[in-house]
Design an enzyme around this catalytic site. Structure first.
Site, PDB file in Angstrom:
ATOM      1  N   LYS A   1     -18.269   5.279 -25.584  1.00 13.42           N
ATOM      2  CA  LYS A   1     -17.657   4.041 -26.092  1.00 13.42           C
ATOM      3  C   LYS A   1     -16.788   4.357 -27.292  1.00 13.42           C
ATOM      4  O   LYS A   1     -16.969   5.395 -27.942  1.00 13.42           O
ATOM      5  CB  LYS A   1     -18.746   3.040 -26.483  1.00 13.42           C
ATOM      6  CG  LYS A   1     -19.651   3.559 -27.596  1.00 13.42           C
ATOM      7  CD  LYS A   1     -20.827   2.654 -27.819  1.00 13.42           C
ATOM      8  CE  LYS A   1     -21.705   3.174 -28.938  1.00 13.42           C
ATOM      9  NZ  LYS A   1     -21.052   3.248 -30.253  1.00 13.42           N
TER      10      LYS A   1
ATOM     11  N   ASP B   1     -26.336   6.633 -29.700  1.00 18.67           N
ATOM     12  CA  ASP B   1     -25.523   7.416 -30.646  1.00 18.67           C
ATOM     13  C   ASP B   1     -26.295   8.415 -31.524  1.00 18.67           C
ATOM     14  O   ASP B   1     -26.043   8.491 -32.732  1.00 18.67           O
ATOM     15  CB  ASP B   1     -24.728   6.464 -31.557  1.00 18.67           C
ATOM     16  CG  ASP B   1     -23.725   5.601 -30.806  1.00 18.67           C
ATOM     17  OD1 ASP B   1     -23.703   5.649 -29.567  1.00 18.67           O
ATOM     18  OD2 ASP B   1     -22.961   4.875 -31.468  1.00 18.67           O
TER      19      ASP B   1
ATOM     20  N   ASP C   1     -20.778   7.584 -29.149  1.00 21.92           N
ATOM     21  CA  ASP C   1     -19.568   7.150 -29.844  1.00 21.92           C
ATOM     22  C   ASP C   1     -18.511   8.242 -29.595  1.00 21.92           C
ATOM     23  O   ASP C   1     -18.786   9.422 -29.849  1.00 21.92           O
ATOM     24  CB  ASP C   1     -19.901   7.026 -31.339  1.00 21.92           C
ATOM     25  CG  ASP C   1     -19.137   5.924 -32.050  1.00 21.92           C
ATOM     26  OD1 ASP C   1     -18.865   4.873 -31.428  1.00 21.92           O
ATOM     27  OD2 ASP C   1     -18.815   6.122 -33.243  1.00 21.92           O
TER      28      ASP C   1
ATOM     29  N   HIS D   1     -14.548   8.716 -30.081  1.00 24.84           N
ATOM     30  CA  HIS D   1     -13.265   8.194 -30.562  1.00 24.84           C
ATOM     31  C   HIS D   1     -12.134   9.206 -30.410  1.00 24.84           C
ATOM     32  O   HIS D   1     -12.323  10.401 -30.685  1.00 24.84           O
ATOM     33  CB  HIS D   1     -13.362   7.848 -32.055  1.00 24.84           C
ATOM     34  CG  HIS D   1     -14.351   6.778 -32.383  1.00 24.84           C
ATOM     35  ND1 HIS D   1     -14.359   5.540 -31.791  1.00 24.84           N
ATOM     36  CD2 HIS D   1     -15.372   6.753 -33.284  1.00 24.84           C
ATOM     37  CE1 HIS D   1     -15.326   4.806 -32.310  1.00 24.84           C
ATOM     38  NE2 HIS D   1     -15.976   5.519 -33.212  1.00 24.84           N
TER      39      HIS D   1
ATOM     40  N   HIS E   1     -15.024  10.112 -37.589  1.00 25.79           N
ATOM     41  CA  HIS E   1     -16.326  10.520 -37.041  1.00 25.79           C
ATOM     42  C   HIS E   1     -16.292  10.503 -35.516  1.00 25.79           C
ATOM     43  O   HIS E   1     -15.500   9.779 -34.910  1.00 25.79           O
ATOM     44  CB  HIS E   1     -17.441   9.582 -37.541  1.00 25.79           C
ATOM     45  CG  HIS E   1     -17.307   8.185 -37.010  1.00 25.79           C
ATOM     46  ND1 HIS E   1     -16.457   7.255 -37.576  1.00 25.79           N
ATOM     47  CD2 HIS E   1     -17.879   7.567 -35.949  1.00 25.79           C
ATOM     48  CE1 HIS E   1     -16.513   6.124 -36.893  1.00 25.79           C
ATOM     49  NE2 HIS E   1     -17.367   6.276 -35.886  1.00 25.79           N
TER      50      HIS E   1
ATOM     51  N   CYS F   1     -24.512   0.079 -34.339  1.00 24.60           N
ATOM     52  CA  CYS F   1     -24.508   0.248 -32.876  1.00 24.60           C
ATOM     53  C   CYS F   1     -25.819  -0.155 -32.217  1.00 24.60           C
ATOM     54  O   CYS F   1     -25.813  -0.685 -31.106  1.00 24.60           O
ATOM     55  CB  CYS F   1     -24.086   1.666 -32.522  1.00 24.60           C
ATOM     56  SG  CYS F   1     -22.344   1.926 -32.971  1.00 24.60           S
TER      57      CYS F   1
HETATM   58  C1  VGL Z   1     -21.603   3.551 -35.584  1.00 23.43           C
HETATM   59  C2  VGL Z   1     -20.209   3.008 -37.303  1.00 23.43           C
HETATM   60  C3  VGL Z   1     -19.123   3.464 -36.604  1.00 23.43           C
HETATM   61  C4  VGL Z   1     -23.000   3.600 -35.037  1.00 23.43           C
HETATM   62  C5  VGL Z   1     -20.530   4.024 -34.864  1.00 23.43           C
HETATM   63  O1  VGL Z   1     -23.280   4.404 -34.120  1.00 23.43           O
HETATM   64  O2  VGL Z   1     -23.852   2.816 -35.531  1.00 23.43           O
HETATM   65  N1  VGL Z   1     -21.444   3.036 -36.796  1.00 23.43           N
HETATM   66  N2  VGL Z   1     -19.284   3.980 -35.383  1.00 23.43           N
HETATM   67 ZN    ZN Z   2     -17.681   4.889 -34.409  1.00 19.97          ZN
END
Ligand code: VGL
Ligand code: ZN
Length: 207
Positions: free
Chosen positions: A106, A8, A46, A48, A81, A151
Site C-alpha cells: 500500500k 507494516d 508500506d 512508497h 520511509h 496504520c
Molecule cells: C505508517 C506513517 C506513515 C504506519 C505508515 O505504518 O503506521 N505511519 N506511513
Molecule cells: Zn507510509
C-alpha cells in the site's frame, strides 16, 4: 474462519529506521508466537515511491510533522520511509513469514497516503485485502503490528466497516505517539467503533 493481519512490521518503523516507532522491535517475538495460533495470516507492507506526497522532503520549505493538503485530504508530512526496494521497506529480519498467504502492498500512489491495509486515505484505491479475505471464508480478523495510531488503527476501522468481526491485539502493536497518549486515543477510537481489544496472552493461552 479467523485471520491474523500483520501491519507494516518493516525496518523503517523499528528503532534505527527512518520513521522509528519506539519499542517497535518488541512486537516481533509476540507476533511470531501469535502466528502459531492462526492458520490464515496476511501482512501489509508500506511501499512508497521515492516521490511520494507524504514525504516532507518532496515539498519545498516543509518539515516533518507539518500538514499539507494532498489530493483534498489533510496530510501530515513524514520523513522519507519504506521506499520501494530499499532495506527500510523490508520486513523485520526476525519476523516469521513462512505461513503468510499473501502480502498487501500500500502507499504506491504518490498522490495519496494509505494507512489502512484495505483502502487508501481518500478511499479510492483498494488493495484487494477485503475481497481476498472474503473469498477465503474469513469472517473474523485479529490485527497487530505498527503503528497503533496510524496504520493499525485505520486497518482496524476499515475491517469493521467491511463487516469483519475485528479484534485489536493491543500489546502486539506500538505507536508513533506524536502526541503523548495518541496510542490510548487510538485504542479508545477502535474500541468505540466496535473493535474488541485483547492482550496477546488471551490468544496464546486461552484460545
Ligand atoms: C505508517 C506513517 C506513515 C504506519 C505508515 O505504518 O503506521 N505511519 N506511513
Ligand atoms: Zn507510509
Amino acid at each position: 474462519m479467523k485471520a491474523l493481519i500483520i501491519v507494516d512490521v518493516q525496518n523503517d518503523f523499528i528503532p534505527g529506521g527512518a520513521l522509528a516507532v519506539k519499542e517497535g522491535d518488541e512486537v516481533v517475538p509476540i507476533i511470531n508466537e501469535l502466528q502459531q495460533k492462526f492458520d490464515f495470516i496476511v501482512a501489509t507492507q508500506d511501499w512508497h515511491p521515492a516521490d511520494h506526497g507524504s514525504f516532507a522532503a518532496n515539498h519545498a520549505q516543509k518539515s516533518v510533522g507539518e500538514f499539507i493538503e494532498l489530493n483534498g485530504v489533510s496530510q501530515i508530512l513524514w520523513p522519507v520511509h519504506c521506499v520501494q526496494g530499499t532495506k527500510g521497506a523490508e520486513f523485520h529480519p526476525d519476523l516469521k513469514t513462512e505461513k503468510w498467504k499473501a502480502v498487501f502492498k500500500k502507499g504506491s500512489n504518490p498522490k495519496v497516503d494509505s494507512y489502512s491495509g484495505f483502502f487508501d486515505n481518500n478511499r479510492m484505491g483498494d488493495t484487494g485485502l477485503s475481497a481476498f479475505l472474503k473469498e477465503n471464508g474469513i469472517e473474523e480478523v485479529f490485527v497487530c503490528g505498527l503503528a497503533t495510531d496510524y496504520c493499525v488503527k485505520f486497518t482496524v476501522l476499515d475491517a469493521i466497516s467491511e463487516g469483519f468481526k475485528t479484534t485489536l491485539i493491543a500489546d502486539a502493536t506500538r505507536a508513533v505517539n506524536i502526541q503523548e497518549n495518541d496510542d490510548l486515543k487510538a485504542i479508545k477510537e477502535m474500541s468505540a467503533s466496535g473493535a474488541k481489544v485483547v492482550y496477546a496472552d488471551e490468544i496464546l493461552y486461552f484460545s
